[in-house]
Motif scaffolding. Structure first.
Motif, PDB file in Angstrom:
ATOM      1  N   LEU A 122      -6.393   7.993  -1.061  1.00 18.59           N
ATOM      2  CA  LEU A 122      -6.612   7.138   0.108  1.00 18.59           C
ATOM      3  C   LEU A 122      -5.429   6.210   0.373  1.00 18.59           C
ATOM      4  O   LEU A 122      -5.484   5.385   1.288  1.00 18.59           O
ATOM      5  N   GLY A 123      -4.380   6.302  -0.442  1.00 16.67           N
ATOM      6  CA  GLY A 123      -3.199   5.482  -0.209  1.00 16.67           C
ATOM      7  C   GLY A 123      -3.241   4.125  -0.861  1.00 16.67           C
ATOM      8  O   GLY A 123      -2.476   3.226  -0.479  1.00 16.67           O
ATOM      9  N   TYR A 124      -4.138   3.929  -1.848  1.00 17.47           N
ATOM     10  CA  TYR A 124      -4.216   2.669  -2.577  1.00 17.47           C
ATOM     11  C   TYR A 124      -3.570   2.857  -3.946  1.00 17.47           C
ATOM     12  O   TYR A 124      -3.745   3.892  -4.597  1.00 17.47           O
ATOM     13  N   THR A 125      -2.853   1.839  -4.401  1.00 21.02           N
ATOM     14  CA  THR A 125      -2.277   1.881  -5.741  1.00 21.02           C
ATOM     15  C   THR A 125      -3.380   1.635  -6.771  1.00 21.02           C
ATOM     16  O   THR A 125      -4.169   0.699  -6.602  1.00 21.02           O
ATOM     17  N   PRO A 126      -3.491   2.442  -7.809  1.00 19.46           N
ATOM     18  CA  PRO A 126      -4.564   2.267  -8.802  1.00 19.46           C
ATOM     19  C   PRO A 126      -4.392   1.002  -9.640  1.00 19.46           C
ATOM     20  O   PRO A 126      -3.918   1.041 -10.775  1.00 19.46           O
ATOM     21  N   THR A 127      -4.748  -0.123  -9.084  1.00 21.06           N
ATOM     22  CA  THR A 127      -4.759  -1.397  -9.805  1.00 21.06           C
ATOM     23  C   THR A 127      -6.087  -2.082  -9.537  1.00 21.06           C
ATOM     24  O   THR A 127      -6.820  -1.715  -8.607  1.00 21.06           O
TER      25      THR A 127
END
Length: 340
Positions: free
Chosen positions: A76-81
């Motif tokens: 989805l274009g989110y950084t996994p943090t």
């Protein structure tokens, strides 16, 4: 959803088409645009909601999402943090952008998440972990609930308070099917950690004469549990969310509660007002080491007296300053009240 999906949005789009959803909804999902929480739940399968739960735990724990949750975020274009997981949850309406007022800071020796650290707290304020709100990961307790659930919780809390004030003043009658324990003698005791913000159980202890054991005196111990069902009605948005979560998680960084703070305040015990409860009553013959009778019923009890674990331990004689205890029989011969 496979462990390495090309895009969670495309999966939602496929689910939308399969469910016969309007083309606009499917197109919005395919484009990765925010969907309402209700829309997401209608389109996603259980495995997708499990990923959302994993994202909630990662965000609340200030931990890095892993596995399918991390893959979904990347798709989805989110950084996994943790910070990005919280942002994703707010974008799809599972969490809110609204923060609740912060709870009072825990006193010295209490754990930061409100759970007991030990019966005899020893940590000092200087060594306790910082409160969750001091973190910079963009997560607060209020944000971990959808906006509609937070609004509903505040309305239900206000209605519960009006009802409880009515019990206290006599303006509201205790309904049929609920036992009126407002006039009970001896007090209702809530034993918990000093930092506990919500009190969800309490006890009463009385000495009564039981016919089942030849009119001998027995101890009647009643455990009162806050009746959440009296505040949160079946079928409400909050009821639905609570069933989905199933439990409150006490994570290292902060708790992830099943119900919002407003709902817990509306249902929990109060030092000033009566509380609706589910009660489990047990008659115990201490000499015979036997349970001689029991009952389960809905009730209304008066304000609680709050006591810490150390204080309760001392009252039982386990501390250095155990208070005196006394017992008196009810005026009409019905029982004996124990007090400390």
């Amino acid at each position: 959803l496979s462990p390495s999906p090309p895009s969670l949005a495309s999966t939602v789009a496929a689910g939308a088409a399969a469910a016969g959803a309007p083309t606009a909804v499917a197109a919005a999902a395919a484009a990765g645009e925010a969907l309402s929480r209700a829309g997401v739940k209608a389109l996603w399968k259980r495995e997708h909601l499990d990923i959302v739960r994993a994202l909630e735990i990662a965000a609340a724990s200030a931990a890095v999402p892993r596995g399918a949750a991390a893959a979904a975020m990347s798709g989805l274009g989110y950084t996994p943090t943790a910070t990005e997981a919280a942002r994703l949850l707010r974008d799809i309406g599972f969490w809110s952008a609204e923060a609740e007022p912060p709870p009072p800071p825990p006193p010295p020796g209490a754990s930061a998440n409100g759970r007991p650290s030990s019966l005899s707290a020893s940590k000092s304020a200087s060594t306790a972990p910082p409160p969750a709100r001091a973190r910079s990961d963009g997560v607060t307790a209020g944000w971990t609930f959808p906006p509609d659930v937070l609004d509903e919780a505040r309305r239900l809390r206000a209605a519960a308070r009006r009802r409880r004030v009515g019990f206290a003043t006599g303006a509201t009658a205790v309904g049929r099917g609920r036992r009126n324990c407002l006039a009970g003698r001896g007090g209702v005791w809530a034993v918990d950690d000093p930092a506990a913000r919500f009190l969800d159980d309490a006890i009463t202890i009385r000495r009564v004469r039981a016919k089942s054991v030849g009119d001998r005196d027995v101890w009647r111990v009643t455990v009162h549990i806050a009746d959440v069902d009296a505040v949160v009605s079946v079928g409400t948005a909050m009821d639905t969310l609570a069933r989905e979560r199933g439990e409150s998680l006490y994570l290292p960084a902060r708790p992830l509660h099943m119900l919002p703070a407003a709902a817990m305040e509306g249902a929990g015990f109060s030092k000033d007002l009566p509380t609706e409860t589910v009660a489990v009553q047990m008659d115990v013959d201490v000499g015979a080491r036997a349970l001689v009778d029991w009952d389960v019923f809905a009730a209304v009890v008066g304000p609680v007296r709050r006591v810490t674990y150390d204080g309760f331990n001392a009252a039982l004689g386990g501390g250095r300053a155990a208070p005196r205890t006394s017992a008196r029989r009810d005026g009409d011969g019905g029982g004996v009240e124990a007090s400390a």
